[in-house]
Design a protein around this motif. Structure first.
Motif, PDB file in Angstrom:
ATOM      1  N   ILE A   1       0.807  -1.311  -0.159  1.00 58.00           N
ATOM      2  CA  ILE A   1       0.000   0.043  -0.131  1.00 58.00           C
ATOM      3  C   ILE A   1       0.871   1.026   0.024  1.00 58.00           C
ATOM      4  CG2 ILE A   1      -1.525   1.560   1.430  1.00 58.00           C
ATOM      5  CD1 ILE A   1      -2.754  -1.423   2.181  1.00 58.00           C
ATOM      6  N   TYR A   2       1.946   1.192   0.858  1.00 61.21           N
ATOM      7  CA  TYR A   2       2.853   2.411   1.073  1.00 61.21           C
ATOM      8  C   TYR A   2       3.476   2.782  -0.600  1.00 61.21           C
ATOM      9  CZ  TYR A   2       6.193   5.791   2.329  1.00 61.21           C
ATOM     10  OH  TYR A   2       6.975   6.936   2.446  1.00 61.21           O
ATOM     11  N   ASP A   3       3.982   1.520  -1.138  1.00 62.55           N
ATOM     12  CA  ASP A   3       4.635   1.548  -2.223  1.00 62.55           C
ATOM     13  C   ASP A   3       3.881   2.115  -3.084  1.00 62.55           C
ATOM     14  OD1 ASP A   3       7.044   1.203  -4.207  1.00 62.55           O
ATOM     15  OD2 ASP A   3       5.583  -0.288  -5.040  1.00 62.55           O
ATOM     16  N   MET A   4       2.659   1.907  -3.453  1.00 62.11           N
ATOM     17  CA  MET A   4       1.750   2.223  -4.670  1.00 62.11           C
ATOM     18  C   MET A   4       1.215   3.353  -4.306  1.00 62.11           C
ATOM     19  SD  MET A   4       0.138  -1.306  -5.722  1.00 62.11           S
ATOM     20  CE  MET A   4      -0.708  -0.442  -7.148  1.00 62.11           C
ATOM     21  N   ALA A   5       1.239   4.186  -3.209  1.00 61.21           N
ATOM     22  CA  ALA A   5       0.562   5.482  -2.979  1.00 61.21           C
ATOM     23  C   ALA A   5       1.574   6.520  -2.661  1.00 61.21           C
ATOM     24  CB  ALA A   5      -0.642   5.370  -1.870  1.00 61.21           C
ATOM     25  N   LYS A   6       2.769   5.915  -2.695  1.00 60.40           N
ATOM     26  CA  LYS A   6       3.811   6.880  -1.977  1.00 60.40           C
ATOM     27  C   LYS A   6       4.268   8.205  -2.973  1.00 60.40           C
ATOM     28  CE  LYS A   6       7.957   4.657  -3.799  1.00 60.40           C
ATOM     29  NZ  LYS A   6       7.545   3.385  -4.317  1.00 60.40           N
ATOM     30  N   ALA A   7       3.684   8.111  -3.962  1.00 62.17           N
ATOM     31  CA  ALA A   7       3.701   9.516  -4.925  1.00 62.17           C
ATOM     32  C   ALA A   7       3.036  10.423  -4.410  1.00 62.17           C
ATOM     33  CB  ALA A   7       3.430   8.862  -6.483  1.00 62.17           C
ATOM     34  N   VAL A   8       1.702  10.167  -3.921  1.00 61.38           N
ATOM     35  CA  VAL A   8       0.666  10.907  -3.563  1.00 61.38           C
ATOM     36  C   VAL A   8       0.923  11.389  -1.980  1.00 61.38           C
ATOM     37  CG1 VAL A   8      -1.727  11.083  -2.829  1.00 61.38           C
ATOM     38  CG2 VAL A   8      -1.250   9.741  -4.841  1.00 61.38           C
ATOM     39  N   ASP A   9       1.517  10.294  -1.104  1.00 60.97           N
ATOM     40  CA  ASP A   9       1.490  10.610   0.277  1.00 60.97           C
ATOM     41  C   ASP A   9       2.911   9.993   1.000  1.00 60.97           C
ATOM     42  OD1 ASP A   9       1.274  11.295   2.966  1.00 60.97           O
ATOM     43  OD2 ASP A   9      -0.655  10.421   3.115  1.00 60.97           O
ATOM     44  N   LYS A  10       4.091  10.535   0.845  1.00 63.59           N
ATOM     45  CA  LYS A  10       5.202  10.084   1.457  1.00 63.59           C
ATOM     46  C   LYS A  10       5.243  10.035   3.137  1.00 63.59           C
ATOM     47  CE  LYS A  10       8.449  11.024  -2.314  1.00 63.59           C
ATOM     48  NZ  LYS A  10       7.478  10.830  -3.340  1.00 63.59           N
ATOM     49  N   ALA A  11       4.362  10.717   3.621  1.00 66.26           N
ATOM     50  CA  ALA A  11       4.182  10.747   5.030  1.00 66.26           C
ATOM     51  C   ALA A  11       3.419   9.480   5.735  1.00 66.26           C
ATOM     52  CB  ALA A  11       3.824  12.048   5.633  1.00 66.26           C
ATOM     53  N   MET A  12       2.969   8.681   4.731  1.00 65.78           N
ATOM     54  CA  MET A  12       2.018   7.337   5.252  1.00 65.78           C
ATOM     55  C   MET A  12       2.977   6.716   6.217  1.00 65.78           C
ATOM     56  SD  MET A  12       0.161   5.648   2.123  1.00 65.78           S
ATOM     57  CE  MET A  12       1.771   6.094   1.094  1.00 65.78           C
ATOM     58  N   THR A  13       2.153   6.329   7.344  1.00 66.51           N
ATOM     59  CA  THR A  13       2.930   5.371   8.475  1.00 66.51           C
ATOM     60  C   THR A  13       2.106   4.178   8.479  1.00 66.51           C
ATOM     61  OG1 THR A  13       1.412   6.321  10.187  1.00 66.51           O
ATOM     62  CG2 THR A  13       3.720   7.274   9.666  1.00 66.51           C
ATOM     63  N   ILE A  14       3.030   3.194   8.724  1.00 68.74           N
ATOM     64  CA  ILE A  14       2.434   1.777   8.910  1.00 68.74           C
ATOM     65  C   ILE A  14       2.463   1.575  10.408  1.00 68.74           C
ATOM     66  CG2 ILE A  14       3.028  -0.821   8.576  1.00 68.74           C
ATOM     67  CD1 ILE A  14       4.356   0.221   5.757  1.00 68.74           C
ATOM     68  N   GLN A  15       1.149   1.157  10.931  1.00 71.93           N
ATOM     69  CA  GLN A  15       1.260   1.052  12.373  1.00 71.93           C
ATOM     70  C   GLN A  15       0.546  -0.349  12.840  1.00 71.93           C
ATOM     71  OE1 GLN A  15      -1.603   4.201  13.251  1.00 71.93           O
ATOM     72  NE2 GLN A  15      -0.137   5.985  12.050  1.00 71.93           N
ATOM     73  N   ASN A  16       0.984  -0.523  14.323  1.00 71.09           N
ATOM     74  CA  ASN A  16       0.229  -1.543  14.989  1.00 71.09           C
ATOM     75  C   ASN A  16       0.283  -2.681  14.222  1.00 71.09           C
ATOM     76  OD1 ASN A  16       0.045   0.641  16.989  1.00 71.09           O
ATOM     77  ND2 ASN A  16      -1.789   1.272  15.961  1.00 71.09           N
ATOM     78  N   ILE A  17       0.993  -3.269  13.529  1.00 69.59           N
ATOM     79  CA  ILE A  17       0.833  -4.779  13.170  1.00 69.59           C
ATOM     80  C   ILE A  17       1.060  -5.576  14.688  1.00 69.59           C
ATOM     81  CG2 ILE A  17       2.158  -6.505  11.693  1.00 69.59           C
ATOM     82  CD1 ILE A  17       3.167  -4.347   9.999  1.00 69.59           C
ATOM     83  N   ARG A  18      -0.023  -6.617  14.545  1.00 75.89           N
ATOM     84  CA  ARG A  18       0.025  -7.282  15.763  1.00 75.89           C
ATOM     85  C   ARG A  18      -0.898  -8.630  15.348  1.00 75.89           C
ATOM     86  NH1 ARG A  18      -4.678  -6.048  20.024  1.00 75.89           N
ATOM     87  NH2 ARG A  18      -6.134  -5.091  18.480  1.00 75.89           N
ATOM     88  N   LEU A  19      -0.685  -9.728  16.148  1.00 79.03           N
ATOM     89  CA  LEU A  19      -1.448 -11.036  15.939  1.00 79.03           C
ATOM     90  C   LEU A  19      -2.719 -10.529  16.910  1.00 79.03           C
ATOM     91  CD1 LEU A  19      -1.630 -13.977  15.278  1.00 79.03           C
ATOM     92  CD2 LEU A  19      -0.483 -14.345  17.901  1.00 79.03           C
ATOM     93  N   LEU A  20      -3.781 -11.120  16.400  1.00 77.58           N
ATOM     94  CA  LEU A  20      -5.075 -10.953  16.808  1.00 77.58           C
ATOM     95  C   LEU A  20      -5.428 -12.143  17.532  1.00 77.58           C
ATOM     96  CD1 LEU A  20      -7.039  -8.928  14.343  1.00 77.58           C
ATOM     97  CD2 LEU A  20      -6.206  -8.025  16.484  1.00 77.58           C
ATOM     98  N   GLN A  21      -5.464 -13.312  17.045  1.00 74.58           N
ATOM     99  CA  GLN A  21      -5.722 -14.573  17.754  1.00 74.58           C
ATOM    100  C   GLN A  21      -4.915 -15.744  16.862  1.00 74.58           C
ATOM    101  OE1 GLN A  21      -9.699 -14.291  17.427  1.00 74.58           O
ATOM    102  NE2 GLN A  21      -9.907 -15.395  15.485  1.00 74.58           N
ATOM    103  N   LYS A  22      -4.905 -16.778  17.706  1.00 75.50           N
ATOM    104  CA  LYS A  22      -4.529 -18.049  16.787  1.00 75.50           C
ATOM    105  C   LYS A  22      -5.254 -19.115  17.561  1.00 75.50           C
ATOM    106  CE  LYS A  22      -1.440 -20.451  19.236  1.00 75.50           C
ATOM    107  NZ  LYS A  22      -1.606 -22.044  19.726  1.00 75.50           N
ATOM    108  N   THR A  23      -5.552 -20.246  16.759  1.00 76.76           N
ATOM    109  CA  THR A  23      -6.032 -21.542  17.322  1.00 76.76           C
ATOM    110  C   THR A  23      -5.394 -22.652  16.719  1.00 76.76           C
ATOM    111  OG1 THR A  23      -7.402 -21.554  15.335  1.00 76.76           O
ATOM    112  CG2 THR A  23      -8.321 -20.266  17.322  1.00 76.76           C
ATOM    113  N   GLY A  24      -5.261 -23.775  17.802  1.00 79.49           N
ATOM    114  CA  GLY A  24      -4.742 -24.974  17.644  1.00 79.49           C
ATOM    115  C   GLY A  24      -3.293 -25.060  18.191  1.00 79.49           C
ATOM    116  N   GLY A  25      -2.916 -26.312  17.980  1.00 78.07           N
ATOM    117  CA  GLY A  25      -1.571 -26.515  18.727  1.00 78.07           C
ATOM    118  C   GLY A  25      -1.715 -26.806  19.967  1.00 78.07           C
ATOM    119  N   LYS A  26      -0.197 -27.313  20.557  1.00 71.22           N
ATOM    120  CA  LYS A  26      -0.160 -27.629  22.060  1.00 71.22           C
ATOM    121  C   LYS A  26      -0.494 -26.538  22.878  1.00 71.22           C
ATOM    122  CE  LYS A  26       3.754 -28.406  24.153  1.00 71.22           C
ATOM    123  NZ  LYS A  26       5.091 -29.234  24.429  1.00 71.22           N
TER     124      LYS A  26
END
Length: 165
Positions: A128-153
């Motif tokens: 998203i940043y790469d494709m729109a950086k010509a319009v807005d170089k000040a974009m920020t990528i924020q708060n990448i996180r795991l929301l949930q997981k299921t399965g496993g030990k």
């Protein structure tokens, strides 16, 4: 906070891929999210399909899917996995303003898919940043996180235990 042992380190502290050979196969699902904050005008350009590089959301969705499949090539100690499902949802969030990216990854296997979901979100946000950086170089990528997981030990886990699904 518990003092859990890092599974990727041996007794000498050397990094190793975890041996999952004796683990049972279970259905494993992980969902992660991330946000790309931008100017309202940038969001309008993306939503209208007017970005110079083309369909930002469609391209970011494909990039996220490809990234999930290649996680083991990007993160050194991840196992190559036969994923059965990858979905990438990208929705406008007027309160940022920007886009919210949600990735869900599924398999039946011996190891989890948290890293695949997180990698999918990360690469979709970068696209998203790469494709729109010509319009807005000040974009920020924020708060990448795991929301949930299921399965496993270790069982099920949620960032917000009171929420469902």
């Amino acid at each position: 906070m518990t003092s859990a042992k890092l599974s990727h380190l041996d007794a000498t502290g050397a990094a190793n891929m975890v041996d999952v050979g004796d683990k049972g196969e279970t259905v494993r699902i992980a969902t992660a999210e991330g946000f790309v904050a931008m100017l309202p005008e940038t969001l309008a350009v993306i939503r209208a399909g007017d970005a110079a590089k083309g369909d930002v959301i469609g391209t970011a969705r494909i990039a996220g899917i490809m990234a999930a499949k290649k996680t083991h090539e990007l993160i050194p100690l991840c196992h190559p996995l036969l994923l059965s499902k990858i979905s990438i949802d990208i929705e406008a969030d007027e309160t940022l303003p920007g886009l919210r990216v949600i990735a869900t990854v599924k398999l039946t296997g011996k190891t989890g898919v948290e890293m695949e979901a997180l990698t999918a979100v990360s690469v979709a946000c970068l696209t998203i940043y790469d494709m729109a950086k010509a319009v807005d170089k000040a974009m920020t990528i924020q708060n990448i996180r795991l929301l949930q997981k299921t399965g496993g030990k270790s069982g099920d886990w949620s960032a917000n235990p009171s929420s469902e699904g």
